[in-house]
Design a protein around this motif. Structure first.
Motif: not given
Ligand code: ADP
Length: 261
Positions: A86-88, A95-98, A243-246
């Motif tokens: 989702g973030v990508h 390159r890092t997800v918090i 996360a739901a999008l992913g």
């Protein structure tokens, strides 16, 4: 359309994604004691926001703690895999997800293609999670949203306790001594940021860093993390829904891999 459901410990998130893989609608519902019912409700909201109905569903992806509760999923995947996807999709450069949620926090390292290659998780301690700020907001007689706004507008007071229970006592003491609620709120945002960044000890933080999860809506936490990292964190649109999008995108992938449905 494709749908992703994230059954989190605090909130259920639903995302409807159109055929161009854009977010068409989202829905949010407190998880409560009946996560399945909460999921149905969140999904209803998302359908309405997207202006489509269940008949158009082509694939369903499910993630979060409660993901086993939903039958008929096209894809079930972990929070880590779904956050990465989702973030990508929204911030391909990250390159890092918090991820700071209601009851846990995670740091995820992504490779250039957006795949999760490493992660660190805190699900043992309320400090460093949304729960910490909810407890503190109550002590400050504010909502969590007000705490974020107050914090962003103030210089931080020093908060020395790292434990939620002790920090609450410290907040009550600071208020009694006349410290301003805004300064205390800002100090609490610094404290949660420091706690979350403890997770990066074992990981290499590669920039840019994306901040997601419900706590990403807190401007005070955004600022504190950016200051402590020495670089601005990026907050995607729909930061609580990544996360739901992913999950929805993984479901779309699975359908494509399986040929036209
Ligand atoms: P989970 O996936 O664990 O259920 P979420 O990522 O949905 O958690 O985040 C829930 C958390 O986000 C809660 O602790 C809530 O207090 C916080 N939150 C939600 N909206 C806001 C807001 N506008 N400002 C600050 N915090 C918020």
């Amino acid at each position: 359309v494709f749908v992703g459901l994230d059954l989190g410990s605090v909130a259920v998130k639903a995302v409807v994604v159109d055929r161009e893989l854009r977010v068409a609608g989202v829905g949010l519902q407190p998880t409560g004691w009946q996560p399945r019912r909460a999921a149905e409700e969140a999904l209803r909201t998302a359908w309405a926001a997207a202006g489509v109905d269940g008949a158009e569903l082509r694939a369903l992806g499910v993630t979060g703690y409660g993901r086993e509760l939903i039958p008929d999923a096209t894809v079930r995947a972990t929070d880590i895999t779904c956050q990465a996807r989702g973030v990508h999709h929204l911030l391909p450069q990250a390159r890092t997800v918090i991820d700071i949620g209601g009851q846990d926090s995670k740091v995820i390292s992504l490779d250039e293609a957006g795949r999760a290659i490493d992660f660190a998780l805190n699900d043992r301690c309320a400090a460093g999670t949304g729960r910490f700020l909810e407890v503190m907001a109550r002590a400050l007689h504010m909502t969590v949203a007000e705490l974020g706004e107050a914090a962003a507008a103030s210089r931080p007071a020093a908060i020395s306790s790292t434990c939620t229970v002790f920090a609450e006592t410290e907040v009550v003491g600071l208020l009694a001594r006349g410290e301003s609620p805004g300064a205390i709120a800002a100090g609490l945002c610094q404290a949660i940021a420091a706690q979350v960044l403890n997770l990066t000890a074992r990981l290499q933080v590669v920039y840019p860093v994306a901040l997601v999860g419900g706590v990403a809506y807190n401007q005070g936490v955004r600022r504190a993390l950016s200051e402590q990292l020495g670089e601005e964190v990026l907050v995607p649109s729909h930061a609580q829904f990544t996360a739901a999008l992913g999950a929805a995108l993984l479901a779309a992938d699975a359908l494509q891999a399986g040929g036209p449905g």
